[in-house]
Scaffold this motif. Structure first.
Motif: not given
Length: 486
Positions: A52-70
């Motif tokens: 599984a891949f979870h990613g954001n562009v130019n926005e860090d994860f606040e808690m580490g395990r959020e779903a993300g933009q992707m």
């Protein structure tokens, strides 16, 4: 050399050679595609069943395990690698890709958290021929992806290796689970999986008495990789004025403890005028404590209420102590007010119910509606507290150590939320629990009163008004549901 020293060295070498080090998710190979796109992959290892891949562009994860933009699960490998591909994203120099990886290997979950990659002038860009289908092999002459550098060998441990599975407080179907493992994952890409069972009943309690729940394909089906739950009119299925006459017999597939047969109606006692869908995991999956994440698009239309719930498995039929966890809900009316407060589709609510006691938390929109787009709803459930999120923003938390308990005479402050719960998803229409007397809909009074014996009949008589607000957006759409052990 002293024989005791020699024996010690031999013992240490045998322990070191035979000890199996726990699996670690390897560094990802990041490839930027031209003219647009992104490819992220890791090498295959025996026993891997999910990447599984979870990613954001130019926005860090606040808690580490959020779903993300992707957010995407990959269920099969190709060419010896597990690969996530996004063909729509366009990255430019200076963009930072923040991401985390999750792998299931030999039934256990492993993570690689807090990763980042900066797109720069030294980034290797791979030209992609947009006329070639996605699964076509790479043509000769295309640069091969660079090998992932082999990390330096870690120092050899002297202590015994850490066990791969750390038991958590999460219990699934009566058994303890490994901390951080994905214990439930339902994607609706082709069909409704065997994890789910349809509820079939004629009406219910005061919450859903206006609805017939059935397993019809018109009310629950798969479309565009989503589970769709859609309400329809009973008269449209059985003929004009059928709600006023009947009879209706669902006995052959009934799942209710109450009769699923209603004879010819008499006077005010009419059939529920709406048909809808409701499904649960009561027969296949239940758990105590965990992280639940649901990606869903809520419905729009008068008097429709989405159901994304957890219900207590052992206390489900004890009305006074029944425990319900509402992960997300928003009534579908455009402008619904009660005591000058907006309670319609601009209001999202979640929270806890025990019998008639309710503790709701809200998130309100200044513009638009909660049904306008997909959102990610998340809930963290531990022995001490609940935390509710929408799109990675915390809405509210309830703490069993500091907040008033639901059952005052119980030795457990988090009772009755100390029992396994199952998942229920559905959509009901009207009823009493969600719609107190005194509310107004676009300035008009509600077409039924909760204390009336003919409330279903009055709701039915107003069909022409509320049904015209229903359209293609009057449906609950769920892309996925995941549950992790805490």
């Amino acid at each position: 050399m002293h024989p005791l020293m020699l024996n010690f060295i031999l013992f240490f070498m045998i322990c070191f050679v035979t000890a199996e080090e726990p699996y670690k998710v390897p560094p990802a190979l990041i490839e930027v595609l031209d003219p647009k796109g992104l490819r992220v992959s890791i090498p295959d290892h025996e026993g891997i069943t999910l990447f599984a891949f979870h990613g954001n562009v130019n926005e860090d994860f606040e808690m580490g395990r959020e779903a993300g933009q992707m957010a995407q699960d990959v269920l099969r490998k190709k060419n010896g690698r597990w690969t996530y591909i996004n063909r729509d994203i366009r990255l430019k120099n200076g963009d930072i890709l923040y991401y985390w990886l999750y792998v299931i290997k030999d039934g256990l979950g492993y993570e690689r958290l807090f990763q980042s990659y900066t797109v720069g002038s030294d980034t290797i860009v791979f030209k992609v021929d947009t006329n070639i289908p996605p699964d076509t092999p790479t043509p000769p002459g295309t640069p091969a992806p660079p090998d992932t550098p082999t990390p330096p060998e870690a120092p050899k441990p002297i202590d015994p290796p850490v066990k791969a599975c750390e038991k958590s407080e999460t219990i699934m179907n009566g058994k303890n689970q490994c901390r951080g493992s994905l214990i439930f994952h339902s994607q609706f890409t082709q069909s409704i999986s065997k994890d789910w069972s349809h509820i079939v009943q004629i009406g219910g309690d005061y919450e859903d008495e206006f609805v017939v729940f059935d397993s019809n394909l018109t009310n629950s089906f798969i479309k565009s990789n989503c589970l769709v739950i859609k309400p329809t009119l009973l008269d449209d299925e059985h003929g004009k004025d059928f709600s006023l006459s009947g009879p209706l017999d669902l006995s052959s597939r009934c799942t209710s403890s109450t009769p699923c047969f209603m004879k010819r109606t008499v006077g005010k006692n009419i059939l529920p005028p709406v048909v809808s869908g409701r499904l649960s995991t009561q027969n296949s999956f239940s758990f105590l404590y965990g992280v639940v994440e649901v990606k869903a698009k809520l419905p729009h239309g008068d008097w429709v209420v989405p159901e994304i719930w957890l219900l207590s498995k052992s206390l489900h039929f004890n009305k006074d102590k029944s425990a319900k966890i509402i992960i997300a809900s928003s009534i579908g009316n455009d402008q619904l007010t009660f005591n000058s407060k907006e309670i319609g589709n601009k209001r999202l609510f979640c929270g806890l119910e025990v019998g008639s006691l309710k503790n709701y938390f809200e998130e309100n929109k200044n513009s638009g509606y909660w049904s306008d787009q997909f959102h990610i709803f998340k809930m963290v459930w531990s022995p001490d507290q609940f935390i509710f999120y929408v799109d990675n923003k915390e809405i509210k938390r309830w703490n069993s150590r500091t907040d008033p308990p639901f059952i005052s005479d119980s030795p457990d402050k988090n009772a009755p939320f100390n029992h396994e719960h199952f998942i229920m998803i559905g959509l009901h229409v009207g009823g009493l629990e969600d719609f107190p007397d005194g509310i107004t809909n676009n300035g008009a009074a509600k077409p039924w009163r909760n204390d009336q014996t003919d409330r279903k009949l009055n709701f039915y008589r107003d069909t022409v008004n509320w049904h015209r607000t229903w359209n293609e957006e009057t449906k609950l759409q769920i892309e996925y549901i995941k549950v992790w052990a805490i």
